[in-house]
Design a protein around this motif. Structure first.
Motif, mmCIF file in Angstrom:
data_model
loop_
_atom_site.group_PDB
_atom_site.id
_atom_site.type_symbol
_atom_site.label_atom_id
_atom_site.label_comp_id
_atom_site.label_asym_id
_atom_site.label_seq_id
_atom_site.Cartn_x
_atom_site.Cartn_y
_atom_site.Cartn_z
ATOM 1 N N ARG A 1 -22.876 68.049 2.906
ATOM 2 C CA ARG A 1 -21.883 66.971 2.777
ATOM 3 C C ARG A 1 -21.947 66.287 1.420
ATOM 4 N N ALA A 2 -22.898 66.674 0.593
ATOM 5 C CA ALA A 2 -23.036 66.075 -0.740
ATOM 6 C C ALA A 2 -23.632 67.120 -1.670
ATOM 7 N N LYS B 1 -26.404 62.078 5.170
ATOM 8 C CA LYS B 1 -25.666 61.129 6.004
ATOM 9 C C LYS B 1 -25.623 59.752 5.353
ATOM 10 N N SER C 1 -25.595 59.149 2.202
ATOM 11 C CA SER C 1 -24.730 59.179 1.012
ATOM 12 C C SER C 1 -23.262 59.066 1.377
ATOM 13 N N VAL C 2 -22.909 59.430 2.619
ATOM 14 C CA VAL C 2 -21.515 59.357 3.058
ATOM 15 C C VAL C 2 -21.225 57.940 3.553
ATOM 16 N N LYS C 3 -20.256 57.275 2.926
ATOM 17 C CA LYS C 3 -19.972 55.878 3.242
ATOM 18 C C LYS C 3 -18.473 55.687 3.476
ATOM 19 N N GLN D 1 -16.018 58.310 5.154
ATOM 20 C CA GLN D 1 -15.749 59.590 4.517
ATOM 21 C C GLN D 1 -16.582 60.697 5.159
ATOM 22 N N THR D 2 -16.196 61.952 4.886
ATOM 23 C CA THR D 2 -16.926 63.108 5.411
ATOM 24 C C THR D 2 -17.864 63.694 4.371
ATOM 25 N N VAL D 3 -17.464 63.657 3.096
ATOM 26 C CA VAL D 3 -18.288 64.180 2.014
ATOM 27 C C VAL D 3 -18.502 63.081 0.980
ATOM 28 N N SER D 4 -19.512 63.282 0.149
ATOM 29 C CA SER D 4 -19.872 62.277 -0.860
ATOM 30 C C SER D 4 -20.124 62.973 -2.189
ATOM 31 N N THR E 1 -10.654 65.046 3.416
ATOM 32 C CA THR E 1 -11.871 65.856 3.262
ATOM 33 C C THR E 1 -11.596 67.134 2.481
#
Length: 933
Positions: A301-302, A345, A347-349, A352-355, A391
Motif C-alpha cells: 500500500r506504500a 497501515k 502511512s495510509v491516512k 485513502q487506500t495507498v500512500s 485508488t
C-alpha cells in the motif's frame, strides 16, 4: 683558413708540403672528437650519479608516504584455513587432470568417424558426378566452397538432381543394414559401452559440481570472516560505510527534501500488475520472505525502499531503528512482516487506500547484490467497494512519478500464467520508456505458463520482445514459488533450477536469461552502470541549487546566522529553560505579596457579597457574628482550599509569563520564537495540575476561627484594610448607579451629555428613595410594599408613571451606596476602638466588621505563606519538569516543529541545510566510487 696559412708561408718564402698539412688537420679533428667524447662521458657519469641520488630520495619519500598496512594482516583468515583451502583446490585439480577416457571408447569413436567420412565422400562424389552430367556448366570448386553443402546433399532438391545415384545409395544402405556382420554386432556392444561410460562421466561431473559447491561455501565462509573482522575494525578505527549504504542515505535525504528540485538519482523501480509476483521477485533477490502476504488482497500500500548490501549476517533493519531482524529465524521473519504491515497501515491516512510515504529498510547478507529497489503498489484494473475512489489513479500516478526519473531502472514484472492481453503495466512502461533503454522485463510463473497455456510458443514471443508493444534491455524468465507460502527461499530456488534444467521450452534460451539469481546480477550491473554515468551530473545540479539558495539567504537575511528548524528549536528550548531558572531568583517577600494580591482579587467579591453584606445588613451584633462564623466555615471547607491552589498556580504562571514578556521586550529578542514559547507554556500549564493539600485546609480553618486581635498594630491594619475594601466597593456601586440614572448636573453642563428617558425616570425614582433613607438612616436592605406604593404615587403626582420593578431595580444600588457610606463612617469611628475591644466593653461603636476583616487578612497571610512554600519547594520544579517534558515531546514531533516554527526564514534555512547535506554526501559517495573503480 687553409688559404690564409698558405699565404703566410708564401710570404716567408717557404711552401709547406701538402702531406704535412693534411696530417696536422686530421690530428686536430681527432683531438677535438676525443675531447668531446671525454666531456660526454663526464656528463653521463655525473648525470647518472645525480639521477641515482635523486631517484633514491624520491623512492625514500614515496616509501614513507605509503599508509601503514599492518592492520590488514589482522583481517586475513588464519593460515590453517588458507592451507586447507589450498589443499582442496590442489586435490580438485589432481582429480580433474587424472581423468582419462577408456581407450576402447577412443577406438570406437575413430571407427565411426572413418565410416562416416567414407560414406560422406561417396555421397559427395556421386552428387558431383550427377551434377556434372546433368549440367555441363557445373562449377565443382564453387559447389565445394558453398556453406550450405550439407543441407543440399540431404535435401529433396539434391535427391531430385541425382535420382539414379541416390536410389543406388539408398538401396545399398538398406542392404548394408539388413545384412549385419559380426563387426557390426561388435559395434552395437560398444555403443552400449559408450552409454555406460557417458553415465559414468555424468556422475563424475556431478561429483565435480559438488566439489565446486563445497569450495563456494568455504569461500563464502572465508568472506564472512573477513566481513566480521572489517566490522570489528570498523568500530575500532571508524571505517567508512559501504558504497550502497552511502548511496541509500542520499536517497533517504532526497525523499524528505521538499525543495523544488527534481530527484534524478538512479534506483530500481519494481512495477507490475497486482498479484503478478513482483514482491516475490524482490524477496528472491533479497533471499528472504520479508513482505506480508494476502490471498488476492492488496498488500503493498506504500512504496517500500529496500537497500541490498553485503554483510556477514542475513539481517534486516528499518530506517531510524536500531533493531535488527535475523532473517534466518522464523520468529524474526514473522515480526518483520507484521512490522511492515503496521507501517503500511499507519502511512495510509484520511480514508485513502495507498500512500506516497516511503518505508525504508536495509537488508544485508552474504552474497547479496548491492542495489536499491523500490517496490510500488501493483497496478489494478478494477476498484473494489472497500477502496477509495481514486485508488486506481493514485497507483498509476505514483508509478508514473517514479518511472519518470530518466535514470531509474524499470523492473517490469509480468505474470506469465495469464493472458498477455490482460496486462496493464506493459502499456504504462512503454509510455514512460518507449525505447526500452532502462527497462528490464521479467516474466514470472513460467512453470505454470508452460503447463497451462494452449500455445506455449507465446512465451517465446514475449521473451523475444515480439508480443508486447514495449522494448527492454533484457528479458528474463523466473519462477518465484511452488504455490506454497511456507516454502523457504532455498526450496524455491532449487525448484526453479530443476524446472529450467528439465524444461523443453526454455532449453533454447540462454542460461543467463533465466533464474532470479541471474536476474539479480543483471539488475545490479545495470544499476551501478547507471549510477556511474549520472551521479556526477546530479551532484552538479545540487551544487547549483545550493548556490541559488545561499544567494537568496544573503539578499534576505544578511545579518542572521543560518539556523534550520532543529537548531532554532534548540535555541528556543534554551531560552525557555533559562526563564524557568529565573523563577528560583524570585524572593519570598515578592512571592507572598503577589500571592496575597491575587488571593484577595479572586476572593473579595465572595467575601463582600456572601459574607460581609448579608451579615452586616442584619442590624444585630450577635446575628452578625453567628452568620459570619457559619459562612466562613462553609467557605473554608468547600471552596477556599481549591480556590487558593488555583490562585497559586495562576501566580506561578503569571510570573513565568512575565519573565517571557520581559525577554520579549529586550533588544536582542527574536520574534520567530514567540508562537513557539506561548504554545509550550500553554501546554505545560494544561498538563500541570496542583493538588489542594489537606494541611492548607486545616491552616485556613484555624486562622478563620481566631477572633482575637493581638495588638494595636494589627487592629489598625485591619481597619485600613476594611476602609480600602469599602471605598473600592463604593466606587463600583457609584459607577453602577451613574450608569443607571445617567449623568449628573455637572456632567451635563461640563461635558454636554444628556440622560435617556429611562435614565431620567430612574433618576426621579432615586430622588424619592433618598428621601426614605434620609428619614430612616438605619433602614433595612428591603423596601416594604407600602414604601413602594408611596414612591409610585409620589411620582404619579408629578406626572411620572413607573412600575414596581423599576423601583426595586433602583433601590438596590441606592441602598448599597447608603450602607457603604455608613460602613465607611464606622471605619473612622473604629480607629480608636481597640481599647474598648481589648477590654470587652460593650457599646458604641461596634467594630465586628474590623474583626471580620482582620480574620480575612490573617487567613490571606498564612495562605500566601503556605502557597509560597509549595511554589518554591515543589511546584516550580514540577513546572520545569513539565516544560522539559513538553519540549522533549515536541523535539520528537516533526509536524509540531513545522507548525510552531514557520516562515520564509525557517524554510529557506531548512532547504539550504538539506541541499548542503545532499551535496556533501553525493561528493563523498563519488570519491568512494572513483576509488572503487
Amino acid at each position: 683558413m687553409w688559404r690564409i696559412n698558405q699565404r703566410n708561408w708564401e710570404l716567408l718564402g717557404q711552401v709547406p708540403s701538402t702531406q704535412l698539412v693534411h696530417s696536422r688537420a686530421f690530428g686536430l679533428v681527432v683531438a677535438r672528437i676525443a675531447k668531446s667524447i671525454l666531456k660526454i662521458r663526464y656528463l653521463l657519469l655525473g648525470g647518472a650519479v645525480g639521477g641515482g641520488v635523486s631517484l633514491h630520495n624520491s623512492y625514500k619519500q614515496w616509501k614513507e608516504a605509503l599508509p601503514d598496512m599492518s592492520w590488514f594482516v589482522e583481517m586475513l583468515p588464519p593460515p590453517e584455513k588458507l592451507d586447507t583451502w589450498q589443499q582442496n583446490v590442489i586435490q580438485l585439480k589432481d582429480k580433474v587432470s587424472n581423468f582419462e577416457f577408456d581407450p576402447r571408447l577412443k577406438e570406437l569413436t575413430k571407427m565411426k568417424y572413418d565410416d562416416l567420412k567414407v560414406w560422406f565422400d561417396e555421397r559427395l562424389e556421386s552428387a558431383i558426378n550427377a551434377s556434372t552430367e546433368a549440367s555441363p556448366d557445373f562449377d565443382r570448386e564453387k559447389f565445394l566452397k558453398s556453406p550450405d553443402i550439407i543441407d543440399r546433399l540431404t535435401s529433396s532438391e539434391a535427391s531430385e538432381q541425382v535420382p539414379t545415384q541416390q536410389s543406388q545409395s539408398t538401396s545399398a544402405f538398406s542392404v548394408f543394414r539388413a545384412n549385419k556382420t559380426g563387426s557390426e554386432q561388435k559395434v552395437e556392444s560398444l555403443n552400449s559401452r559408450v552409454e555406460s561410460l557417458q553415465d559414468e562421466l555424468i556422475k563424475i561431473q556431478l561429483k565435480y559440481q559438488k566439489e565446486l559447491e563445497k569450495l563456494e561455501k568455504e569461500n563464502k565462509e572465508l568472506r564472512k570472516q573477513i566481513l566480521l573482522k572489517e566490522k570489528v575494525e570498523g568500530v575500532r578505527r571508524g571505517i567508512k560505510k559501504s558504497l550502497i549504504d552511502m548511496y541509500s542515505e542520499v536517497l533517504d535525504e532526497l525523499s524528505e527534501f521538499g525543495y523544488k528540485s527534481q530527484d534524478n538519482l538512479p534506483r530500481v523501480v519494481v512495477v507490475g500488475d497486482q498479484s503478478s509476483g513482483k514482491t516475490s521477485v524482490l524477496e528472491m533477490i533479497a533471499q528472504a520472505r520479508i513482505f506480508p502476504r494476502g490471498a488476492g488482497e492488496m498488500m503493498t500500500r506504500a512504496p517500500v525502499k529496500v537497500t541490498l548490501s553485503e554483510g556477514p549476517y542475513h539481517i534486516a533493519q528499518f530506517k531510524y531503528s536500531t533493531r535488527e531482524f535475523d532473517l534466518t529465524k522464523d520468529s524474526d521473519l514473522d515480526q518483520l512482516r507484521r512490522e511492515v504491515e503496521i507501517r503500511m497501515k499507519n502511512s495510509v491516512k484520511n480514508g485513502q487506500t495507498v500512500s506516497t510515504d516511503v518505508i525504508s529498510m536495509t537488508v544485508k547478507g552474504p552474497g547479496l547484490s548491492r542495489m536499491v529497489l523500490v517496490d510500488l503498489p501493483g497496478v489494478i484494473s478494477t476498484q473494489t467497494i472497500e477502496m477509495a475512489n481514486d485508488t486506481k489513479d493514485s497507483i498509476i500516478q505514483m508509478s508514473r512519478m517514479y518511472m519518470s526519473n530518466p535514470n531509474a531502472i524499470i523492473l517490469c514484472i509480468q505474470d506469465g500464467s495469464v493472458d498477455a492481453e490482460r496486462s496493464n503495466v506493459t502499456d504504462l512502461v512503454s509510455q514512460m520508456d518507449p525505447q526500452g533503454k532502462r527497462t528490464i522485463f521479467v516474466l514470472t510463473k513460467v512453470d505454470l505458463a508452460e503447463n497451462n497455456l494452449a500455445d506455449p510458443q507465446r512465451i517465446e514471443k514475449i521473451l523475444s520482445g515480439r508480443l508486447f508493444p514495449m522494448k527492454a534491455l533484457g528479458y528474463f524468465a523466473v519462477v518465484t514459488g511452488k504455490g506454497n507460502t511456507n516454502d523457504t527461499i532455498q526450496q524455491i530456488r532449487d525448484y526453479e533450477e530443476a524446472f529450467f534444467k528439465s524444461s523443453k521450452l526454455f532449453k533454447t534460451m540462454a542460461s543467463s536469461a533465466v533464474t532470479t539469481k541471474n536476474l539479480s546480477f543483471a539488475v545490479s550491473e545495470c544499476f551501478w552502470k547507471m549510477v556511474r554515468e549520472t551521479v556526477e551530473q546530479q551532484a552538479d545540479t545540487f551544487k547549483a541549487t545550493r548556490f541559488n539558495l545561499e544567494t537568496e539567504w544573503k539578499n534576505n537575511f544578511p545579518r542572521l546566522r543560518e539556523l534550520d528548524r532543529d537548531e532554532l528549536f534548540e535555541k528556543a528550548r534554551g531560552e525557555i529553560l533559562d526563564e524557568v531558572i529565573n523563577l528560583s531568583q524570585v524572593g519570598a517577600k515578592e512571592w507572598e505579596s503577589s500571592l496575597n494580591e491575587k488571593l484577595w482579587e479572586n476572593m473579595k467579591s465572595h467575601v463582600f457579597e456572601n459574607i460581609f453584606l448579608p451579615a452586616a445588613m442584619s442590624g444585630s451584633s450577635s446575628i452578625f457574628n453567628t452568620a459570619v462564623d457559619i459562612r466562613l466555615k462553609q467557605w473554608a471547607e468547600d471552596q477556599l482550599p481549591a480556590k487558593s491552589v488555583q490562585v497559586g498556580w495562576e501566580v506561578l504562571k503569571d510570573k513565568f509569563e512575565g519573565f517571557l514578556a520581559k525577554a520579549k521586550a529586550s533588544k536582542n529578542h527574536d520574534s520567530i520564537f514567540d508562537h513557539f514559547k506561548e504554545n509550550v507554556v500553554e501546554e505545560a500549564v494544561r498538563r500541570h495540575q496542583w493538588e489542594a493539600p489537606e494541611v492548607l485546609r486545616v491552616i485556613q480553618l484555624n486562622t478563620l476561627e481566631d477572633r482575637n486581635v493581638h495588638d494595636k498594630y494589627q487592629w489598625d491594619a485591619a481597619v485600613k484594610f476594611l476602609e480600602e475594601c469599602v471605598k473600592e466597593r463604593l466606587r463600583v456601586t457609584e459607577t453602577l448607579l451613574r450608569d443607571l440614572i445617567g449623568p449628573g448636573a455637572y456632567e451635563r453642563w461640563a461635558h454636554w451629555t444628556y440622560a435617556a428617558a429611562d435614565q431620567s425616570i430612574k433618576s426621579k425614582i432615586k430622588t424619592e428613595l433618598d428621601q426614605i433613607l434620609v428619614i430612616d438612616s438605619n433602614h433595612g436592605p428591603s423596601l416594604s410594599l407600602e414604601e413602594q406604593t408611596v414612591v409610585r404615587k409620589n411620582l404619579e403626582n408629578r406626572g411620572v408613571k413607573v412600575d414596581v420593578e423599576a423601583i426595586r431595580t433602583t433601590w438596590f444600588p441606592v441602598y448599597r451606596k447608603h450602607f457603604l457610606k455608613r460602613s465607611l463612617g464606622k471605619c473612622f469611628d473604629c480607629r480608636k476602638g481597640f481599647w474598648m475591644y481589648q477590654r470587652g466593653v460593650e457599646g458604641e461603636p461596634e467594630c465586628n466588621e474590623v474583626v471580620l476583616f482582620w480574620r480575612i487578612q490573617q487567613m490571606l497571610k498564612v495562605t500566601s505563606n503556605a502557597l509560597r512554600q509549595q511554589v518554591v519547594n515543589r511546584e516550580a520544579r514540577r513546572l520545569e519538569k513539565e516544560i522539559k517534558q513538553v519540549l522533549e515531546d515536541y523535539s520528537q514531533d516533526k509536524d509540531k516543529k513545522v507548525q510552531l516554527l514557520t516562515g520564509k526564514r525557517v524554510q529557506l534555512a531548512e532547504d539550504l541545510k538539506r541541499v548542503r547535506l545532499i551535496q556533501e554526501r553525493l561528493e563523498e559517495f563519488i570519491q568512494a566510487l572513483n576509488k572503487e573503480k
